[in-house]
Scaffold this motif. Structure first.
Motif, PDB file in Angstrom:
ATOM      1  N   LEU A 193     -34.155  -8.553  23.710  1.00 20.34           N
ATOM      2  CA  LEU A 193     -33.311  -9.621  24.244  1.00 20.34           C
ATOM      3  C   LEU A 193     -33.014  -9.423  25.730  1.00 20.34           C
ATOM      4  CD1 LEU A 193     -30.985 -10.020  21.159  1.00 20.34           C
ATOM      5  CD2 LEU A 193     -32.614 -11.716  22.036  1.00 20.34           C
ATOM      6  N   ARG A 194     -34.056  -9.295  26.503  1.00 18.27           N
ATOM      7  CA  ARG A 194     -33.895  -9.197  27.950  1.00 18.27           C
ATOM      8  C   ARG A 194     -33.279 -10.478  28.494  1.00 18.27           C
ATOM      9  NH1 ARG A 194     -39.259  -7.140  27.142  1.00 18.27           N
ATOM     10  NH2 ARG A 194     -39.330  -4.886  27.433  1.00 18.27           N
ATOM     11  N   GLY A 195     -32.424 -10.327  29.482  1.00 22.57           N
ATOM     12  CA  GLY A 195     -31.840 -11.495  30.123  1.00 22.57           C
ATOM     13  C   GLY A 195     -30.712 -12.131  29.353  1.00 22.57           C
ATOM     14  N   HIS A 196     -30.159 -11.441  28.353  1.00 20.96           N
ATOM     15  CA  HIS A 196     -29.114 -12.019  27.517  1.00 20.96           C
ATOM     16  C   HIS A 196     -27.817 -11.230  27.619  1.00 20.96           C
ATOM     17  CE1 HIS A 196     -32.724 -13.836  25.747  1.00 20.96           C
ATOM     18  NE2 HIS A 196     -31.929 -14.792  25.305  1.00 20.96           N
ATOM     19  N   VAL A 197     -26.747 -11.867  27.147  1.00 23.42           N
ATOM     20  CA  VAL A 197     -25.422 -11.263  27.143  1.00 23.42           C
ATOM     21  C   VAL A 197     -24.882 -11.293  25.716  1.00 23.42           C
ATOM     22  CG1 VAL A 197     -23.068 -11.352  28.068  1.00 23.42           C
ATOM     23  CG2 VAL A 197     -25.004 -12.095  29.498  1.00 23.42           C
ATOM     24  N   LEU A 198     -24.355 -10.163  25.271  1.00 24.03           N
ATOM     25  CA  LEU A 198     -23.692 -10.082  23.976  1.00 24.03           C
ATOM     26  C   LEU A 198     -22.193 -10.077  24.205  1.00 24.03           C
ATOM     27  CD1 LEU A 198     -23.836  -9.615  20.872  1.00 24.03           C
ATOM     28  CD2 LEU A 198     -23.719  -7.158  21.372  1.00 24.03           C
ATOM     29  N   GLN A 199     -21.503 -11.082  23.665  1.00 25.49           N
ATOM     30  CA  GLN A 199     -20.044 -11.168  23.764  1.00 25.49           C
ATOM     31  C   GLN A 199     -19.445 -10.886  22.393  1.00 25.49           C
ATOM     32  OE1 GLN A 199     -17.778 -12.121  26.517  1.00 25.49           O
ATOM     33  NE2 GLN A 199     -16.372 -11.281  24.980  1.00 25.49           N
ATOM     34  N   VAL A 200     -18.459  -9.978  22.344  1.00 29.28           N
ATOM     35  CA  VAL A 200     -17.792  -9.658  21.084  1.00 29.28           C
ATOM     36  C   VAL A 200     -16.310  -9.962  21.209  1.00 29.28           C
ATOM     37  CG1 VAL A 200     -19.507  -7.925  20.444  1.00 29.28           C
ATOM     38  CG2 VAL A 200     -17.477  -7.221  21.715  1.00 29.28           C
ATOM     39  N   SER A 201     -15.685 -10.233  20.058  1.00 30.44           N
ATOM     40  CA  SER A 201     -14.306 -10.713  20.057  1.00 30.44           C
ATOM     41  C   SER A 201     -13.276  -9.599  20.148  1.00 30.44           C
ATOM     42  CB  SER A 201     -14.048 -11.539  18.793  1.00 30.44           C
ATOM     43  OG  SER A 201     -14.240 -10.748  17.632  1.00 30.44           O
TER      44      SER A 201
END
Length: 271
Positions: A193-201
């Protein structure tokens, strides 16, 4: 995914009996090649994504073809049978259940976790504007349909560097929500998942950074604080780790070069 429970509601000196919605938490047994490898507590739903993401973090699979079949067992409730391709690496069986709060129980060492990472992210030159990153928690929250009903679920979301949501998943366990996101991406053939952002709560723990690294995600953002070990692992793996992403601000703990910021006013020194 939810159930109803009668409760006594006490508010402002008044009492009332009413039904309340609760997030369901049930065990899920995973068998690979006929052998039980883990028992985890989760919120039912997107179970195949959950298992696929868990296999990614275990270093077992990297492409959709590594998983030949996944099926619910007809003779056992909450049990999934998985068949892996010969090239895949079978996961190490867990000797005990994994709770909904811990994703790396049973790992022999931190080094063993790090060796499961297939794709280095240090060379990923992804950049994202601070304004986009600061808006991701609100975008994530807007997709938390089960949280609206129960108030008791974590969430994880995969976004592009320009803030476009790709997949959002909810679960009683933080690591389960991330596994469901990563598993969805694996099954769609999107890894790494290059170029992506993981957002967690919630907060950024060691196991969540590990899962981001295992999926090749260069940026991870959390609404709350990271742990010291999470920061150490993010620094070592080349991941940009953001914490306290809320209210238009954030703390950038590692690899700040991926966060584009405008001119920052110089703060007046206290006298």
């Amino acid at each position: 995914m939810t159930t109803r429970q009668p409760v006594l509601r006490l508010r402002a000196g008044r009492a009332a009996r009413r039904p309340d919605s609760l997030a369901v938490e049930e065990p899920l047994m995973v068998r690979v090649g006929g052998e039980a490898v883990t028992l985890t507590m989760r919120t039912p739903g997107h179970d195949f994504d959950l298992i696929a993401g868990w296999l990614v973090s275990e270093g077992s699979v990297a492409v959709p073809g590594d998983i030949v079949t996944m099926r619910m067992c007809k003779d056992e409730d909450n049990t999934v049978e998985v068949s892996l391709a010969p090239a895949a690496v079978p996961p190490r069986p867990r000797a005990f259940a994994t709770s909904s709060a811990c994703g790396v129980c049973g790992a022999d060492s931190i080094e063993a976790v790090r060796t499961a990472m297939r794709w280095p992210v240090a060379g990923d030159d992804t950049q994202s504007d601070v304004g986009i990153l600061s808006g991701l928690p609100d975008l994530l929250r807007s997709e938390q349909k089960l949280f609206d009903r129960t108030g008791g679920l974590h969430a994880a979301g995969l976004f592009t560097a320009t803030g476009q949501p790709l997949v959002v998943r909810e679960d009683v366990g933080r690591h389960n929500a991330v596994d469901k996101v990563v598993g969805s991406a694996l099954r769609a053939g999107l890894l790494p998942l290059r170029g992506h952002v993981l957002q967690v709560s919630g907060r950024a723990s060691f196991e969540l950074v590990h899962k981001a690294a295992a999926a090749g995600i260069p940026v991870m953002a959390a609404v709350s604080a990271p742990s010291s070990l999470a920061v150490e692992l993010a620094e070592d793996c080349g991941i940009t780790l953001l914490g306290f992403v809320r209210g238009g601000g954030m703390n950038v703990y590692t690899h700040q070069e991926r966060v584009r910021v405008g001119p920052i006013p110089r703060q007046r020194e206290l006298t």
